[in-house]
Design a protein around this motif. Structure first.
Motif, PDB file in Angstrom:
ATOM      1  N   LEU A  66      34.642 -30.191  48.717  1.00  0.00           N
ATOM      2  CA  LEU A  66      33.458 -29.332  48.620  1.00  0.00           C
ATOM      3  C   LEU A  66      33.358 -28.711  47.236  1.00  0.00           C
ATOM      4  O   LEU A  66      32.264 -28.629  46.658  1.00  0.00           O
ATOM      5  CB  LEU A  66      33.510 -28.243  49.698  1.00  0.00           C
ATOM      6  N   PHE A  67      34.486 -28.294  46.689  1.00  0.00           N
ATOM      7  CA  PHE A  67      34.485 -27.707  45.356  1.00  0.00           C
ATOM      8  C   PHE A  67      34.015 -28.725  44.324  1.00  0.00           C
ATOM      9  O   PHE A  67      33.170 -28.420  43.479  1.00  0.00           O
ATOM     10  CB  PHE A  67      35.882 -27.188  45.002  1.00  0.00           C
ATOM     11  N   CYS A  70      30.278 -29.272  44.605  1.00  0.00           N
ATOM     12  CA  CYS A  70      29.518 -28.156  44.013  1.00  0.00           C
ATOM     13  C   CYS A  70      29.514 -28.238  42.494  1.00  0.00           C
ATOM     14  O   CYS A  70      28.482 -27.989  41.855  1.00  0.00           O
ATOM     15  CB  CYS A  70      30.096 -26.823  44.470  1.00  0.00           C
ATOM     16  N   GLN A  73      27.130 -31.035  41.565  1.00  0.00           N
ATOM     17  CA  GLN A  73      25.762 -30.600  41.837  1.00  0.00           C
ATOM     18  C   GLN A  73      25.262 -29.633  40.762  1.00  0.00           C
ATOM     19  O   GLN A  73      24.139 -29.768  40.258  1.00  0.00           O
ATOM     20  CB  GLN A  73      25.702 -29.940  43.212  1.00  0.00           C
ATOM     21  N   LEU A  74      26.084 -28.670  40.379  1.00  0.00           N
ATOM     22  CA  LEU A  74      25.682 -27.705  39.357  1.00  0.00           C
ATOM     23  C   LEU A  74      25.560 -28.367  37.986  1.00  0.00           C
ATOM     24  O   LEU A  74      24.654 -28.033  37.206  1.00  0.00           O
ATOM     25  CB  LEU A  74      26.668 -26.540  39.309  1.00  0.00           C
ATOM     26  N   HIS A  77      22.321 -30.304  38.007  1.00  0.00           N
ATOM     27  CA  HIS A  77      21.221 -29.333  37.932  1.00  0.00           C
ATOM     28  C   HIS A  77      21.020 -28.862  36.488  1.00  0.00           C
ATOM     29  O   HIS A  77      19.905 -28.870  35.966  1.00  0.00           O
ATOM     30  CB  HIS A  77      21.516 -28.136  38.839  1.00  0.00           C
ATOM     31  N   VAL A 103      20.373 -20.964  40.838  1.00  0.00           N
ATOM     32  CA  VAL A 103      21.722 -21.109  41.380  1.00  0.00           C
ATOM     33  C   VAL A 103      22.250 -19.782  41.931  1.00  0.00           C
ATOM     34  O   VAL A 103      22.780 -19.730  43.038  1.00  0.00           O
ATOM     35  CB  VAL A 103      22.679 -21.664  40.303  1.00  0.00           C
TER      36      VAL A 103
END
Length: 185
Positions: A66-67, A70, A73-74, A77, A103
């Motif tokens: 998950l980390f 993220c 994803q960031l 973005h 964010v």
């Protein structure tokens, strides 16, 4: 209860609040000074409460996938935001504040604008250019309207984050309901 088992009260309450503030700006504007002080106080409490609970080591130990997701994803973005912004010739501070509002939400975006002291100036053609003043945001001069420095980017950053919350709330409620119905099958 007024909204029991029909519609979530969150978007209705949000819409009513925006409508009242839009229809009665002068009356609601009288609350600005107290609202600004209360907003700063609650924003600091928000940062303390969320920051006090964060443990990167715990996240890495319990959910490393998950980390990583993220982080990717960031990164995507930010790359898209900066790439499209550069193509549109938007100022870097505007892009960074918009990214932060997306964010982190309105609180972190307005805090970033305040911490950086970003103000928007316009050149002779009316195009925005940013300037980070060397002096602190508070001076001995009388404060402008709402207690913000003239041309401050704090309010636009805050409003961008709130707009994001509003749109996300209106989109996520039906989407979430649809997903729950289709996943339950």
């Amino acid at each position: 209860m007024l909204f029991a088992n029909t519609v979530s009260p969150i978007p209705i309450t949000s819409a009513m609040t925006v409508a009242v503030a839009t229809l009665f700006p002068r009356q609601i504007g009288r609350l600005a000074k107290a609202g600004t002080s209360m907003g700063v106080l609650f924003m600091q409490l928000f940062f303390a409460a969320t920051g006090g609970q964060g443990r990167i080591r715990t996240v890495l130990a319990s959910a490393p996938g998950l980390f990583r997701f993220c982080v990717v994803q960031l990164a995507v973005h930010l790359a898209v935001q900066l790439g499209v912004g550069r193509l549109c010739r938007l100022p870097l501070p505007s892009l960074l504040l918009a990214s932060n509002a997306n964010v982190g939400g309105p609180t972190t975006a307005s805090a970033m604008a305040a911490a950086k002291g970003w103000v928007c100036l316009h050149n002779s053609q009316g195009h925005p250019r940013f300037h980070a003043p060397c002096m602190p945001l508070t001076t001995h001069h009388p404060p402008p309207r709402l207690g913000l420095p003239k041309n401050s980017q704090i309010l636009p950053a805050l409003l961008t984050g709130v707009l994001g919350y509003s749109v996300a709330t209106l989109v996520s409620i039906p989407l979430g309901s649809w997903l729950l119905v289709n996943i339950a099958r």
